[in-house]
Every structure is written in structure tokens, then in C-alpha cells.
Design an enzyme around this catalytic site. Structure first.
Site, mmCIF file in Angstrom:
data_model
loop_
_atom_site.group_PDB
_atom_site.id
_atom_site.type_symbol
_atom_site.label_atom_id
_atom_site.label_comp_id
_atom_site.label_asym_id
_atom_site.label_seq_id
_atom_site.Cartn_x
_atom_site.Cartn_y
_atom_site.Cartn_z
ATOM 1 N N HIS A 365 21.218 17.821 -48.132
ATOM 2 C CA HIS A 365 19.757 17.750 -48.206
ATOM 3 C C HIS A 365 19.294 17.597 -49.641
ATOM 4 O O HIS A 365 18.340 16.881 -49.929
ATOM 5 C CB HIS A 365 19.143 19.005 -47.597
ATOM 6 C CG HIS A 365 19.707 19.308 -46.259
ATOM 7 N ND1 HIS A 365 19.707 20.548 -45.694
ATOM 8 C CD2 HIS A 365 20.310 18.504 -45.371
ATOM 9 C CE1 HIS A 365 20.298 20.495 -44.528
ATOM 10 N NE2 HIS A 365 20.665 19.267 -44.312
ATOM 11 N N CYS A 678 17.891 -1.358 -42.799
ATOM 12 C CA CYS A 678 17.362 -0.294 -43.657
ATOM 13 C C CYS A 678 18.424 0.673 -44.188
ATOM 14 O O CYS A 678 18.095 1.725 -44.701
ATOM 15 C CB CYS A 678 16.267 0.487 -42.926
ATOM 16 S SG CYS A 678 16.873 1.409 -41.514
HETATM 17 C C1 PEP Z 1 21.362 4.516 -41.548
HETATM 18 O O1 PEP Z 1 22.136 5.122 -40.819
HETATM 19 O O2 PEP Z 1 21.642 3.438 -42.101
HETATM 20 C C2 PEP Z 1 20.024 5.036 -41.826
HETATM 21 C C3 PEP Z 1 19.116 4.315 -42.465
HETATM 22 O O3 PEP Z 1 19.752 6.287 -41.424
HETATM 23 P P1 PEP Z 1 20.304 7.600 -42.170
HETATM 24 O O4 PEP Z 1 20.969 7.153 -43.433
HETATM 25 O O5 PEP Z 1 19.128 8.454 -42.382
HETATM 26 O O6 PEP Z 1 21.273 8.115 -41.157
#
Ligand code: PEP
Ligand code: MG
Length: 751
Positions: A365, A678
Site C-alpha cells: 500500500h 491501463c
Molecule cells: C492491472 O492489473 O493492470 C491494473 C491496472 O490493475 P492493478 O494494477 O490495480 O491490479
């Protein structure tokens, strides 16, 4: 309270030790006297002190009984021989017949073959390994428990001797400690370079009196301090009663430790052996830290952290040294800590120039918050908390995972050049901020930013992002110590929308589980949490939280357009079920007469390979898709994104992975489904242009990456790049990266 009965005369030994320490001798002479004294008191022919010369090497620094010419000559590697084993494991070895022990190493120069029994204990201070204290006898005898305890107590006092470093040979590696430049290597938590001065999150408590003058008085001091500690924990508990059950559970665990008889008895026994109250607490803390380095179970480690935290509180009560040491936070603080919670980090906020942690992980975190605040972060920087002192000059190279503590002039100059280059690049990025992300051959991309905190929103204008492509809502849940209320969330989401000034914000619903464990939710005992009960799975199984969040989002919109995305959807049915929840929430808002968003888009994150093969109908029904490349990559290659050993093993530009993504792009094109990417890779310039070349038109990344990505996109010819990628794939290469890099170099890109 009376002292428990102990048979050895460790108290007498400590009393004599104190006299020696009060004498006017110093350095080698003093250490020689100490080894003589211990040998006498332990009735052993030999007493030796080995100290670390460097991280891997131990040196015999003083001895009574071994050949004196071996002092500062005999060296051992960590793990070598019995002494090396004690140093490596931090565990004592007590053997009546040392030569027959596994790993015994014969050192002829010390003349030690005639000694049969061996007792070695680590000299350590709060998890920092300093050396090994050894006694040996000719008789084959096992040392009794009391004797072992006594030697450990003495080792504890030795560890507290400020000038211990002075005993290291001519090289005087430790003498120079805290004044010489040190280079420490860790891992990158957040890129970027920073220069500043050390600010210790938890300044070390200084113990000036490790030996008890009056054990009875020390017993009383301990008992009073523990009482005060217990009252404090009870107060915290009382304050938490109105809050979540999970938070109370954590505090209950705290209270259990604070009331633990075993903990108390061990400290009392150490006082009875001659330690002062604070030295006894610190000895327990050292043991807990040594254990912490060995347990891999996350839950157990957390509990050891609790114990460590309690010991700290107790030490502060005993010494009267609060967290406030009177030191003033420098104007350019670089925060140093063993580990730190997300809420504490947010308290410091953007005032920090950099962060260096001894522990932590990329997905922790604290790392998430550091990333959100764009503060360079280095994790796993071993020894940083013991090497750094408040106010030390420090340079943090987040790209390389390197810390320069008290750097010399050459390092300083090179480092400042690097920072200047980065600043120049920033200026270049600022100059194209309002220009489109359009490639040389005329393809337009839209670049969005990832966010998770209110604090991120100012970057929306500063970075030139077209909107927020991923708002990680779990951060609001992670930084609190109890479940946020609907009204709070609604207000927060409304503020996010206000700050976005009409730009699109994609709110991702709560993505918890796996590495993201809410402090107020009991961790699930799952063997493979990344493959376990997480994200949408939790949302659908415990719809209460999901409904609350959906309502909060609907209300926050106050009639404005709203975009929501569900994480970790692995099959069509999950998307349908989640969407049905949204429909229900919407209907309810309608009935209640609340305003409904003028436009509602509901999308899914494609993070598991299965979803790429979902029925056409899914692609038609979903309003948009966003590839969560971080998770998708870990499942595609079956390589844990948190595991340093395998994390970098598979290249994002691996032909199989690119083909897979291209397949998703094609399916979305066929169904007319808007698609974005993303994951972290979207923010890496070379990866980003390759994604664009295979057809992606929307990328969402950290705000700081938008400049570099837009800069390269505006200079690249996608048609040519696509030809290079195809040629590389056709050539049978594993990754297209080498050929892409060569192409970029030939085209004059600085790579
Ligand atoms: C991912 O898994 O690429 C994502 C954007 O989500 P997180 O990194 O929050 O799991
Ligand atoms: Mg993910």
C-alpha cells in the site's frame, strides 16, 4: 515484584563489565579485558569476539585463549564454520563436541583444535547483525541454559557499546560508520531521482544504560511501563469500539501481546540476569526482528510487526524519548523507515522528496501511495535504517534502485547531472502538453492518467491527460482503518468529478484481495491469493459493499455522466451479474427520486486471458474494455507480478503477448467496443509505441509518464514500426524488443 531466581552469576559478570566500561581504557585494550572477563566468569578457556568486517566477512577481533596473533588475521565468510553459521542464522549454537558438528571449520592459526565444546551467540542490535560472541572449553560439555542466557545477555550489552566499531581492525570499517559514504542497493518502487536529507520515520531509541544498577528498581520500572502501555492499548480499543470489527480484532491482538505472560517473564528474567529494563525490552525486540527475517508467512510477519511496534512504544515510555526527538524535519526530507502504512505516508504527503524502505513490496500500500504522489521510492534497501542518521545527505535513484547515503562529491555531481537532465526533459514535455498525441504518420491516440487519491487530480491539467482512465477506488479503503461510509465515499467521488472539470473519469470498483488486504478485514487464508477471492469475486459474493459503492458513485455524479468499470472479470456472467447490480442500484435511486447520471457507461477490465475468448455477445454488451496489463501479464505467463525472481523474466514485448493483445484489439474492432490499456506498461515509452503499432488507441498511465509517452509517439511512424514488429515476429525472435530498439536507434531516438 521480585526477581525470578536465576542460577548463574550473570549479574556479577555484568557488574564487572560495567566497571570495565567505566575505566579509562578504550579500543582493543578494552575489548581484550572484556573477553578475559567473560572467559573467567563463564569458566571457559576461550572467549572470542568476531565482528563483521563487511556484510559477508567476519573477523576475529579479540580473544582470550586462542592464539593472539590470529586477532585481526582470522576471517570467516558469512555461513562459514560454526561462527559463520551463528552469524548467518542469528541463532545460538551450543555443542559439546564442536569438531564433529556439521560445517565445523578448522582454523590452525587460532590453535583451536584442542577445544571441544563451543557456545556461540549472535551480537545483534534490533535485527542488525554485528558479530558473534563465542566461548569454548577443553572439556566436552554442553553449556547449561543459564549459561547460554548469561552469554546472550552479555552479547546484548556488547551490542550496545557505542564504540564497538572501534574494535574492527585497521580498516576500521565500522568505526567510520555514520560518517562515510554508503551505497545501498534496493529495488525500484517508484522511479525518479531525488536529493535531500534523511528524516527517520521512527528515530532509534538510544539506550544509555544497558546494565541494571538495581535490578529491583528495574523490575518496577518495567512493570510501571507495561502498565502504562496496557492502559494505552485499552484506550485505543475503547476508541475503536464504534468502528469496524476487524480493526478491533487487530487491537485485540495488540492487547493480547501487551498482556502476554511469556513476553513479560522473559524480560523479567533478563533483568534478573543484570540487564536494565530498556535493554531487556530491546533484547526481546531483537529476537522478534531476527525471527521476522525468517518467517515467510505474511500473517505471522504482521504479528511480529505488532510485537515490534509494542516494544517500540514500551521503549519510548521507559526512556521518555517520544517520537518527537526535538529534531527538526529538514526542508527536503527523504523518509527512511523499515516499513510504513499508507495512512502514515499520506500524512507526510507531498512534502517528501523521496522514500527509502528496508522492507515493503512493489504492490504494498505504501508503494501504491508513493506512486500516486509520484515520490521516488526504493524498497528492500537493507540496512538503511541502521546506516542513516537524521539529517544525513542522501540521494535516491529510483530508476536504478540505488541509495547514495552521505555521497562524496563525484557521486553528487553525477547525480545532479542526472536530475538536471530529467528536469530538461520535463520542460520538453511541458512544451507539448497541449499538443495532441499524434504520430508522425497521423494516428491520433488518447492518453489518460491513472489515479487513486484526491491528491492525484491536480495532475490532470498539469500532465495534459485527456481524462482519468483508471481511478483505483480501493486506495480510499486501504488508507483507512475502518470501512468508509457511503456518504463519505459519495462526497469524495463528487470532489473527484468536480476536479476533473467534465473530463471523463473511469471509476474502477473496489479491487481488493490478493496483495491488497484491507486492514480491517481478516485476511483469507488462501494458498494462492492472486488466484483467489479478489476484486469482482468479492464484490459479487458480498454484494453489500458493492451496492454501497455503486450508490455512492451514482449519487456523486449528481446527474453528470458516470463511467464505472469492474475489475478482474473472468467470464461474461460475472460482468452481467455486476451490471445487474448497477441496474438495481439505478432503479433504487430512481425510486428515491435522486438525480440519475445523464450518461452511464459500464465497462470491464480484461485481466484474465479467459475474457479475451469470451463470446461475441460479451464484446457487444460491454460498453468498453480496459486491459489491466499488470494482471493480464502475470496470468498469461504464469509469473507472479510480486515475485522479484520471475517478475522481469518475461518481456511485455514478447511475441506471444503482443499477438495476444493484438487479438483483443481485433475482436474489439470487430464489435466496435472501445478499448484501452491501463497497466504499468502503457506508461513505458517503447511499450506504448508498440501497443499503438498493433492497434491500441487509448492508453492510461501514471501522470508522470504522459510527457515521455506523448513525446515519443509524436515522433514515431507507426506504419514503419509495425513492419519492424512483424518482421521480428516472423524471424522467430522471442521478443520484438531488440529489433525495435535497433530501429529506434537508427531513427535517431535517444534510447
Ligand atoms: C492491472 O492489473 O493492470 C491494473 C491496472 O490493475 P492493478 O494494477 O490495480 O491490479
Ligand atoms: Mg489488476
Amino acid at each position: 515484584m521480585s526477581a525470578p531466581d536465576v542460577k548463574t552469576d550473570s549479574r556479577q559478570m555484568l557488574a564487572r563489565l560495567r566497571e570495565v566500561m567505566a575505566e579509562d581504557s578504550a579500543g582493543q585494550a578494552r575489548l581484550d579485558t572484556i573477553t578475559r572477563l567473560i572467559a573467567e566468569e563463564m569458566h571457559s578457556e576461550v572467549c572470542s569476539v568476531y565482528l563483521f568486517r563487511d556484510e559477508e566477512t567476519l573477523e576475529l577481533c579479540a580473544t582470550e585463549g586462542l592464539n593472539p596473533t590470529a586477532v585481526h588475521e582470522t576471517r570467516l565468510k558469512l555461513g562459514e564454520g560454526l561462527v559463520g553459521r551463528v552469524a548467518r542464522t542469528g541463532q545460538r549454537i551450543n555443542s559439546p563436541d564442536a569438531p564433529s558438528e556439521r560445517g565445523f571449520r578448522f582454523m590452525p592459526e587460532t590453535g583451536e583444535e584442542i577445544f571441544s565444546s563451543f557456545l556461540g551467540v549472535p551480537i545483534q542490535r534490533l535485527g542488525e547483525k554485528l558479530g558473534v560472541l563465542v566461548v569454548q572449553t577443553k572439556d566436552a560439555r554442553e553449556f547449561e541454559d543459564d549459561e547460554v542466557d548469561a552469554l546472550e545477555v552479555v552479547a546484548m550489552v556488547l551490542a550496545e557499546m557505542a564504540e564497538l566499531g572501534a574494535f574492527i581492525g585497521e580498516g576500521a570499517a565500522l568505526t567510520a560508520r555514520h560518517t562515510q559514504p554508503v551505497l545501498l542497493r534496493g529495488a525500484t518502487g517508484q522511479e525518479g531521482a531525488a536529493e535531500g536529507h534523511v528524516w527517520l520515520h521512527e528515530p532509534r531509541v538510544v539506550i544509555t544504560n544497558p546494565i541494571a544498577e538495581d535490578p529491583q528498581r528495574e523490575m518496577e520500572r518495567l512493570s510501571e511501563a507495561v502498565d502504562e502501555l496496557r492502559v494505552g492499548v485499552d484506550k485505543m480499543l475503547a476508541g475503536a469500539r464504534g468502528g469496524g470489527k476487524e480493526q478491533i480484532d487487530v487491537l485485540e491482538a495488540y492487547r493480547m501481546f501487551a498482556n502476554s505472560k511469556g513476553w513479560m517473564t522473559r524480560m523479567q528474567q533478563d533483568i534478573a540476569r543484570g540487564l536494565s529494563a530498556e535493554a531487556a525490552v530491546e533484547k526481546e525486540q531483537s529476537t522478534a526482528r531476527a525471527r521476522m527475517q525468517q518467517v515467510s508467512d505474511a500473517y505471522l510477519r504482521e504479528r511480529l510487526h505488532d510485537l515490534d511496534d509494542l516494544s517500540n512504544r514500551l521503549l519510548r515510555i521507559l526512556t521518555g524519548q517520544g517520537s518527537e526527538t526535538g529534531a527538526e524535519m529538514p526542508a527536503d526530507p527523504v523518509l527512511i523507515a523499515r516499513h510504513i502504512g499508507p495512512a502514515e505516508l499520506l500524512d507526510y504527503g507531498r512534502s517528501l522528496k523521496g522514500i527509502v524502505l528496508e522492507e515493503g513490496s512493489v504492490g504494498s500500500h505504501a508503494a501504491i501511495v508513493a506512486r500516486a504522489l509520484a515520490i521516488p521510492l526504493i524498497i528492500h534497501a537493507k540496512r538503511i535504517t541502521t546506516e542513516a542518521l537524521n539529517g544525513d545527505h542522501i540521494m535516491v535513484d529510483g530508476d536504478q534502485g540505488i541509495v547514495h547515503l552521505r555521497p562524496d562529491d563525484t557521486v553528487g555531481t553525477a547525480f545532479r547531472d542526472k536530475i538536471a537532465m530529467q528536469a530538461a526533459a520535463q520542460e520538453r514535455y511541458a512544451s507539448i502538453r497541449d499538443k495532441p498525441a499524434e504520430t508522425k504518420d497521423g494516428t491520433r491516440l488518447s492518453l489518460h492518467m491513472n489515479a487513486g487519491l484526491m491528491a492525484d487530480l491536480p495532475s490532470l491539467d498539469g500532465s495534459g491527460a485527456e481524462g482519468v482512465g483508471l481511478f483505483r477506488t480501493e486506495l480510499q479503503f486501504l488508507v483507512r482503518n475502518q470501512m468508509p461510509k457511503r456518504a463519505e465515499l459519495s462526497e469524495l467521488y463528487a470532489r473527484v468529478l468536480d476536479a476533473a472539470h467534465g473530463k471523463r473519469v473511469v471509476f474502477r470498483t473496489l479491487d481488493i484481495g490478493s496483495d491488497k488486504v484491507l486492514p480491517y478485514m481478516k485476511p483469507n487464508d488462501e494458498p494462492n491469493p492472486a488466484l483467489g477471492w479478489r476484486a469482482i469475486r468479492v464484490g459479487l459474493d458480498k454484494p453489500g459493499i458493492m451496492r454501497m459503492q455503486l450508490q455512492a458513485l451514482l449519487r456523486a455524479a449528481k446527474g453528470r455522466p458516470l463511467t464505472v468499470m469492474f475489475p478482474f472479470v473472468a467470464q461474461f456472467e460475472e460482468y452481467r451479474a455486476a451490471r445487474a447490480e448497477m441496474d438495481k442500484a439505478l432503479a433504487r435511486e430512481h425510486v428515491l427520486g435522486h438525480e440519475i447520471p445523464e450518461k452511464l457507461e459500464i465497462g470491464a477490465m480484461l485481466e484474465t486471458p479467459s475474457l479475451a475468448f469470451a463470446p461475441d455477445k460479451f464484446f457487444e454488451e460491454v460498453d468498453f474494455l480496459s486491459i489491466g496489463g499488470n494482471d493480464l501479464k502475470q496470468f498469461f505467463f504464469a509469473a507472479d507480478r510480486e515475485n522479484e525472481r520471475v517478475r522481469r523474466r518475461y518481456d511485455t514485448l514478447n511475441v506471444s503477448f503482443l499477438r495476444f493483445i493484438e487479438g483483443i484489439v481485433k475482436r474489439c474492432e470487430a464489435s466496435g467496443t472501445p478499448l484501452s490499456f491501463c497497466g504499468e506498461d502503457a506508461g513505458r515509452p517503447v511499450e506504448a509505441i508498440c501497443f499503438a503499432a498493433i492497434g491500441l488507441r487509448a492508453l492510461s498511465m501514471r501522470p508522470a509518464s504522459i510527457g515521455p509517452v506523448k513525446n515519443i509517439l509524436r515522433r514515431v511512424d507507426l506504419g514503419e514500426l509495425k513492419a519492424v514488429i512483424d518482421a521480428a515476429a516472423d524471424s522467430g525472435a522471442q521478443s520484438v524488443r531488440p529489433m525495435v530498439m535497433e530501429y529506434l536507434r537508427n531513427e535517431g531516438f535517444a534510447t
